[in-house]
Design a protein around this motif. Structure first.
Motif, PDB file in Angstrom:
ATOM      1  N   ILE A 119     -20.230 -39.329 -29.111  1.00  0.00           N
ATOM      2  CA  ILE A 119     -19.079 -40.016 -28.523  1.00  0.00           C
ATOM      3  C   ILE A 119     -19.164 -39.838 -27.011  1.00  0.00           C
ATOM      4  O   ILE A 119     -19.187 -38.709 -26.518  1.00  0.00           O
ATOM      5  CB  ILE A 119     -17.753 -39.441 -29.063  1.00  0.00           C
ATOM      6  CG1 ILE A 119     -17.695 -39.595 -30.595  1.00  0.00           C
ATOM      7  CG2 ILE A 119     -16.561 -40.155 -28.419  1.00  0.00           C
ATOM      8  CD1 ILE A 119     -16.480 -38.959 -31.232  1.00  0.00           C
ATOM      9  N   PRO A 120     -19.233 -40.925 -26.245  1.00  0.00           N
ATOM     10  CA  PRO A 120     -19.550 -40.829 -24.811  1.00  0.00           C
ATOM     11  C   PRO A 120     -18.371 -40.459 -23.911  1.00  0.00           C
ATOM     12  O   PRO A 120     -18.276 -40.936 -22.782  1.00  0.00           O
ATOM     13  CB  PRO A 120     -20.070 -42.233 -24.497  1.00  0.00           C
ATOM     14  CG  PRO A 120     -19.317 -43.117 -25.420  1.00  0.00           C
ATOM     15  CD  PRO A 120     -19.179 -42.326 -26.701  1.00  0.00           C
ATOM     16  N   PHE A 121     -17.466 -39.650 -24.396  1.00  0.00           N
ATOM     17  CA  PHE A 121     -16.377 -39.122 -23.581  1.00  0.00           C
ATOM     18  C   PHE A 121     -15.873 -37.847 -24.255  1.00  0.00           C
ATOM     19  O   PHE A 121     -16.249 -37.554 -25.393  1.00  0.00           O
ATOM     20  CB  PHE A 121     -15.248 -40.149 -23.405  1.00  0.00           C
ATOM     21  CG  PHE A 121     -14.715 -40.730 -24.701  1.00  0.00           C
ATOM     22  CD1 PHE A 121     -13.681 -40.123 -25.396  1.00  0.00           C
ATOM     23  CD2 PHE A 121     -15.265 -41.899 -25.225  1.00  0.00           C
ATOM     24  CE1 PHE A 121     -13.200 -40.655 -26.584  1.00  0.00           C
ATOM     25  CE2 PHE A 121     -14.792 -42.440 -26.414  1.00  0.00           C
ATOM     26  CZ  PHE A 121     -13.757 -41.816 -27.098  1.00  0.00           C
ATOM     27  N   ASP A 122     -15.040 -37.093 -23.547  1.00  0.00           N
ATOM     28  CA  ASP A 122     -14.510 -35.843 -24.089  1.00  0.00           C
ATOM     29  C   ASP A 122     -13.471 -36.185 -25.148  1.00  0.00           C
ATOM     30  O   ASP A 122     -12.319 -36.475 -24.831  1.00  0.00           O
ATOM     31  CB  ASP A 122     -13.885 -35.024 -22.954  1.00  0.00           C
ATOM     32  CG  ASP A 122     -13.355 -33.679 -23.417  1.00  0.00           C
ATOM     33  OD1 ASP A 122     -13.748 -33.233 -24.507  1.00  0.00           O
ATOM     34  OD2 ASP A 122     -12.537 -33.088 -22.686  1.00  0.00           O
ATOM     35  N   ALA A 123     -13.882 -36.151 -26.414  1.00  0.00           N
ATOM     36  CA  ALA A 123     -13.084 -36.759 -27.481  1.00  0.00           C
ATOM     37  C   ALA A 123     -12.016 -35.840 -28.073  1.00  0.00           C
ATOM     38  O   ALA A 123     -10.946 -36.313 -28.457  1.00  0.00           O
ATOM     39  CB  ALA A 123     -14.004 -37.264 -28.593  1.00  0.00           C
TER      40      ALA A 123
END
Length: 227
Positions: free
Chosen positions: A126-130
């Motif tokens: 997941i390309p963000f701090d999920a």
């Protein structure tokens, strides 16, 4: 009028964020057949959302002559291999809703009965701090459908569980979320889930936004005032 967002959104993983059920079914079938027994699609569906160690007992009953720990390790490794080689199949709308929540500062937790190493593998794609916290199947005393996993997530986040939204695709997971006191959303995938007053059912997360979650929070607050 100010829109009230959830105190936190608590996410199931397998079948809700990612469509890993085919990977699990393939690994389960190969394992049972390696001991000369048969594992059907119907057998696999009975374990959707269940704890891995509870599932291991079922495989032992189907002739798998391995310890529960060995079964969990074997199946997890097989699924992780598929994730690494065939990719992480995200469910429609899941990442988009999760990203919107994070952009608005809403706390989030992953509440999965998969083990931490697999959860971390999925989250790494997941390309963000999920997620603020991960609650995993190898770290809870009582797995879903017990409420403990969701209660643990709320406790770690420091929020009131009744002000949290939980998103689930399985009957066991939904039962856990409801028993914990969350505002529960069912997004059925591999198995059907009957409609009931205990939860909201959405056919998909595609197109869903934080405004839709805020509506559910407002409905819960109205119910509380009406009592």
């Amino acid at each position: 009028m100010t829109t009230q967002l959830p105190a936190a959104v608590l996410w199931d993983m397998d079948g809700t964020i990612v469509d890993t059920e085919p990977y699990w079914i393939s690994a389960e079938t190969d394992l049972v057949e390696s001991f000369g027994r048969t594992w059907t699609y119907e057998d696999a569906m009975t374990l959707v959302g269940a704890g891995l160690w509870e599932s291991a007992k079922v495989f032992q009953d189907h002739g798998v002559d391995m310890s529960a720990d060995a079964i969990v390790d074997h199946l997890t490794s097989r699924v992780q291999h598929r994730l690494a080689t065939d990719g992480v199949p995200f469910r429609p709308g899941a990442r988009e809703l999760l990203e919107e929540l994070r952009s608005l500062g809403v706390k989030t937790a992953l509440v999965t009965m998969s083990v931490r190493r697999m959860a971390e593998q999925v989250v790494s794609h997941i390309p963000f701090d999920a997620f603020d916290v991960l609650v995993t199947g190898d770290e809870v005393e009582h797995p879903k459908p017990h409420p403990d996993p969701y209660l643990s997530a709320a406790r770690l986040l420091g929020v009131d569980i009744t002000e949290c939204v939980a998103i689930e695709d399985s009957r066991a997971g939904l039962a856990s979320a409801i028993a914990a006191g969350t505002i529960a959303i069912a997004v059925p995938h591999a198995v059907s889930i009957e409609a009931a007053d205990t939860h909201t059912t959405w056919p998909t997360l595609a197109g869903k936004t934080t405004a839709d979650l805020a509506t559910l929070v407002a409905e819960r607050a109205h119910e509380g005032l009406s009592r």
